[in-house]
Design a protein around this motif. Structure first.
Motif, PDB file in Angstrom:
ATOM      1  N   GLU A   1       0.857  -1.181   0.026  1.00 22.41           N
ATOM      2  CA  GLU A   1       0.025   0.084   0.217  1.00 22.41           C
ATOM      3  C   GLU A   1       0.857   1.230   0.205  1.00 22.41           C
ATOM      4  OE1 GLU A   1      -2.875  -0.041  -0.667  1.00 22.41           O
ATOM      5  OE2 GLU A   1      -4.039  -1.894   0.114  1.00 22.41           O
ATOM      6  N   ALA A   2       0.252   2.098  -0.522  1.00 17.62           N
ATOM      7  CA  ALA A   2       0.961   3.592  -0.552  1.00 17.62           C
ATOM      8  C   ALA A   2      -0.074   4.673  -0.248  1.00 17.62           C
ATOM      9  CB  ALA A   2       1.472   3.913  -2.005  1.00 17.62           C
ATOM     10  N   GLY A   3       0.643   5.663   0.653  1.00 19.55           N
ATOM     11  CA  GLY A   3      -0.211   6.890   0.995  1.00 19.55           C
ATOM     12  C   GLY A   3      -1.263   6.617   2.175  1.00 19.55           C
ATOM     13  N   ARG A   4      -1.005   7.614   2.992  1.00 19.66           N
ATOM     14  CA  ARG A   4      -1.955   7.602   4.471  1.00 19.66           C
ATOM     15  C   ARG A   4      -3.204   7.429   4.018  1.00 19.66           C
ATOM     16  NH1 ARG A   4      -1.048  14.161   4.381  1.00 19.66           N
ATOM     17  NH2 ARG A   4       0.638  13.322   2.950  1.00 19.66           N
ATOM     18  N   TRP A   5      -3.735   7.717   3.178  1.00 21.70           N
ATOM     19  CA  TRP A   5      -5.321   7.594   2.759  1.00 21.70           C
ATOM     20  C   TRP A   5      -5.738   6.222   2.717  1.00 21.70           C
ATOM     21  CZ3 TRP A   5      -1.986  10.768   0.253  1.00 21.70           C
ATOM     22  CH2 TRP A   5      -1.895  12.176   0.434  1.00 21.70           C
ATOM     23  N   ARG A   6      -5.067   5.512   2.026  1.00 17.96           N
ATOM     24  CA  ARG A   6      -5.380   4.005   1.877  1.00 17.96           C
ATOM     25  C   ARG A   6      -5.223   3.463   3.113  1.00 17.96           C
ATOM     26  NH1 ARG A   6      -7.463   1.056  -2.404  1.00 17.96           N
ATOM     27  NH2 ARG A   6      -6.484  -0.922  -2.575  1.00 17.96           N
ATOM     28  N   PHE A   7      -4.336   3.804   4.022  1.00 20.31           N
ATOM     29  CA  PHE A   7      -4.051   2.902   5.310  1.00 20.31           C
ATOM     30  C   PHE A   7      -5.189   3.493   6.197  1.00 20.31           C
ATOM     31  CE2 PHE A   7       0.133   2.179   3.713  1.00 20.31           C
ATOM     32  CZ  PHE A   7       0.447   0.966   4.276  1.00 20.31           C
ATOM     33  N   LYS A   8      -5.729   4.711   6.144  1.00 25.22           N
ATOM     34  CA  LYS A   8      -6.746   5.122   7.004  1.00 25.22           C
ATOM     35  C   LYS A   8      -8.018   4.358   6.547  1.00 25.22           C
ATOM     36  CE  LYS A   8      -9.417   9.010   8.671  1.00 25.22           C
ATOM     37  NZ  LYS A   8     -10.753   8.372   8.388  1.00 25.22           N
ATOM     38  N   GLU A   9      -8.244   4.114   5.302  1.00 24.54           N
ATOM     39  CA  GLU A   9      -9.369   3.214   4.815  1.00 24.54           C
ATOM     40  C   GLU A   9      -9.229   1.713   5.449  1.00 24.54           C
ATOM     41  OE1 GLU A   9     -11.543   1.407   0.833  1.00 24.54           O
ATOM     42  OE2 GLU A   9      -9.879   2.622   0.623  1.00 24.54           O
ATOM     43  N   ILE A  10      -8.095   1.057   5.764  1.00 21.01           N
ATOM     44  CA  ILE A  10      -7.879  -0.224   6.209  1.00 21.01           C
ATOM     45  C   ILE A  10      -8.282  -0.392   7.808  1.00 21.01           C
ATOM     46  CG2 ILE A  10      -6.249  -1.813   6.946  1.00 21.01           C
ATOM     47  CD1 ILE A  10      -4.566  -1.230   4.133  1.00 21.01           C
ATOM     48  N   LEU A  11      -7.801   1.012   8.180  1.00 22.89           N
ATOM     49  CA  LEU A  11      -8.154   1.106   9.541  1.00 22.89           C
ATOM     50  C   LEU A  11      -9.647   1.311   9.983  1.00 22.89           C
ATOM     51  CD1 LEU A  11      -4.982   3.227  10.662  1.00 22.89           C
ATOM     52  CD2 LEU A  11      -5.405   0.823  11.279  1.00 22.89           C
ATOM     53  N   ASP A  12     -10.263   2.400   9.191  1.00 26.03           N
ATOM     54  CA  ASP A  12     -11.725   2.572   9.393  1.00 26.03           C
ATOM     55  C   ASP A  12     -12.623   1.558   9.312  1.00 26.03           C
ATOM     56  OD1 ASP A  12     -11.391   5.344   9.899  1.00 26.03           O
ATOM     57  OD2 ASP A  12     -11.520   6.086   7.855  1.00 26.03           O
ATOM     58  N   LYS A  13     -12.225   0.506   8.223  1.00 24.27           N
ATOM     59  CA  LYS A  13     -12.896  -0.608   7.835  1.00 24.27           C
ATOM     60  C   LYS A  13     -12.700  -1.819   8.593  1.00 24.27           C
ATOM     61  CE  LYS A  13     -13.987   0.390   3.045  1.00 24.27           C
ATOM     62  NZ  LYS A  13     -14.201  -0.066   1.793  1.00 24.27           N
ATOM     63  N   ARG A  14     -11.734  -1.624   9.716  1.00 26.28           N
ATOM     64  CA  ARG A  14     -11.146  -2.729  10.557  1.00 26.28           C
ATOM     65  C   ARG A  14     -10.744  -3.831   9.957  1.00 26.28           C
ATOM     66  NH1 ARG A  14     -15.404  -2.455  15.561  1.00 26.28           N
ATOM     67  NH2 ARG A  14     -15.068  -0.272  16.067  1.00 26.28           N
ATOM     68  N   ALA A  15     -10.040  -3.615   8.888  1.00 29.65           N
ATOM     69  CA  ALA A  15      -9.549  -4.798   7.861  1.00 29.65           C
ATOM     70  C   ALA A  15      -8.392  -5.471   8.345  1.00 29.65           C
ATOM     71  CB  ALA A  15      -9.345  -4.114   6.258  1.00 29.65           C
ATOM     72  N   ALA A  16      -7.528  -4.844   9.298  1.00 28.28           N
ATOM     73  CA  ALA A  16      -6.222  -5.438   9.794  1.00 28.28           C
ATOM     74  C   ALA A  16      -6.154  -4.855  11.283  1.00 28.28           C
ATOM     75  CB  ALA A  16      -5.319  -4.990   8.832  1.00 28.28           C
ATOM     76  N   ALA A  17      -5.439  -5.555  12.183  1.00 29.09           N
ATOM     77  CA  ALA A  17      -5.220  -5.168  13.300  1.00 29.09           C
ATOM     78  C   ALA A  17      -3.573  -4.833  13.313  1.00 29.09           C
ATOM     79  CB  ALA A  17      -5.386  -6.307  14.427  1.00 29.09           C
ATOM     80  N   ILE A  18      -2.899  -5.321  12.197  1.00 23.18           N
ATOM     81  CA  ILE A  18      -1.506  -5.136  12.321  1.00 23.18           C
ATOM     82  C   ILE A  18      -1.193  -4.573  10.804  1.00 23.18           C
ATOM     83  CG2 ILE A  18       0.727  -6.189  12.337  1.00 23.18           C
ATOM     84  CD1 ILE A  18      -0.642  -8.334  14.175  1.00 23.18           C
ATOM     85  N   LEU A  19      -0.405  -3.432  10.849  1.00 21.98           N
ATOM     86  CA  LEU A  19      -0.119  -2.860   9.463  1.00 21.98           C
ATOM     87  C   LEU A  19       1.411  -3.211   8.994  1.00 21.98           C
ATOM     88  CD1 LEU A  19      -1.578   0.582   9.665  1.00 21.98           C
ATOM     89  CD2 LEU A  19      -2.672  -1.428   8.663  1.00 21.98           C
TER      90      LEU A  19
END
Length: 380
Positions: free
Chosen positions: A254-272
């Motif tokens: 993944e690239a960019g903070r916005w994509r990681f925020k989506e992962i976190l918002d959707k609870r798609a991962a506990a560990i990045l």
């Protein structure tokens, strides 16, 4: 204050000693993009990224034609401003992939250069929470022709004997029974008290299939299941996370903070597994890590232990550095002049300025796309 006097880039292809497989892919060589940023004082910072198994020249073109002209003559300490300008210049060419990897390498070189200018190791320049060592897990367990579950267990057990308290293996290439046999052999070989990470490398295309495998794995208490789906299938990651006892980990591509925020918002991962050589460089990696901390998520960065040892040492919500014990998989190790030391499962922090190592110019020339003139240079 010294200005940026030149930017150089080099593309290298480093063959693997033996063909290595995982999930749906087989690798015979790796391409790396290397950069050097030199100040008017003669101090030089370096950066790099893994750019796949073909097409590595794309990153070099992005550096030469798109990004280097923005840096020349600028103050190297204006890192935030230069990152923003590179990002905006690249909007039409790609906010991920090879162009973002080019930004990542140049941003890394700026941080390295600035730390060298004040003669501090990078982790100290960033502001660290530890000054001695950071925990690591031994990464291996790849598929090889003729490699049995017993051989896999023996490999991982050897990592444990050398002091590691956490190990990782590949999953997702074979059928249910075969994969369970591999995970069972791994757990029996390393014992109940060692963390076992499973890396699926985007193996599955739907949640029911992933659940079939994860249900088989759960009895062996893996610490995480890594990249179960394509990185674009964020919703599938979230649905799997709801239905399995195993923590989901993802984010290495993944690239960019916005994509990681989506992962976190959707609870798609506990560990990045944010990779600073991929996501946008050290500057963007730090933004992502700080955002993750506000969600209670941890970071265990992917790949390049020589880089990430510094970032883990400077980030309180990091848990592990991924460490490759030899140069078969992470053959980037052949391109640098110094290797990290390990002790009891910890990586010892380097004491030299900046990243603490240089490119091995003989190795670079050996593997460069243009061995006669490895480095393409832009200067004032």
């Amino acid at each position: 204050m010294s200005a940026i006097a030149s930017v150089s880039v080099c593309n290298v292809r480093v063959p693997l000693d033996r063909v290595t497989s995982f999930a749906n892919r087989t690798v015979r060589a790796r391409d790396y993009g290397l950069v050097r940023v030199r100040s008017s004082d003669g101090v030089e910072g370096i950066g790099f990224s893994y750019v796949g198994n073909a097409g590595g020249r794309i990153m070099s073109v992005a550096v030469e034609d798109l990004l280097a002209p923005l840096l020349l003559g600028q103050q190297s300490t204006r890192v935030e401003g230069l990152w923003e300008e590179m990002y905006r210049e690249a909007l039409l060419h790609g906010r991920s992939g090879s162009v973002m990897r080019a930004i990542s390498a140049l941003d890394m070189a700026l941080w390295d250069l600035n730390a060298r200018l004040v003669e501090l190791p990078l982790y100290r320049y960033l502001g660290c929470w530890t000054t001695t060592s950071v925990p690591a897990y031994a990464s291996g367990g790849y598929y090889l022709d003729g490699k049995t579950p017993q051989h896999l267990g023996e490999e991982l057990a050897a990592y444990v004997r050398s002091g590691f308290k956490a190990v990782k293996m590949k999953v997702g290439r074979l059928g249910l029974a075969e994969e369970e046999a591999r995970v069972q052999a791994a757990r029996e070989a390393i014992g109940p008290d060692i963390l076992l990470m499973l890396d699926a490398n985007n193996a599955w295309s739907d949640v029911p299939t992933a659940l079939q495998f994860c249900k088989r794995y759960e009895k062996y208490e893996p610490y995480w299941i890594e990249e179960p789906f394509s990185p674009d299938e964020i919703d599938s990651h979230a649905r799997l996370a709801e239905r399995t006892q195993i923590c989901v980990a993802t984010g290495e591509i993944e690239a960019g903070r916005w994509r990681f925020k989506e992962i976190l918002d959707k609870r798609a991962a506990a560990i990045l597994q944010t990779d600073a050589a991929v996501c946008g460089g050290i500057s963007e990696w730090r933004r992502i890590a700080h955002t993750a901390a506000s969600y209670g998520a941890t970071i265990s960065p992917h790949w390049f232990h020589d880089l990430h040892v510094h970032l883990v040492a400077a980030t309180s919500n990091c848990r592990y550095v991924e460490y490759f014990p030899d140069d078969q998989v992470l053959n980037f190790r052949r391109l640098i002049n110094r290797q990290l030391e390990t002790k009891d499962g910890y990586l010892q922090l380097p004491t030299g300025p900046g990243l603490g190592f240089e490119f091995d110019e003989n190795a670079v020339a050996k593997y460069a796309s243009n061995s006669a003139q490895p480095w393409a240079r832009k200067k004032l």
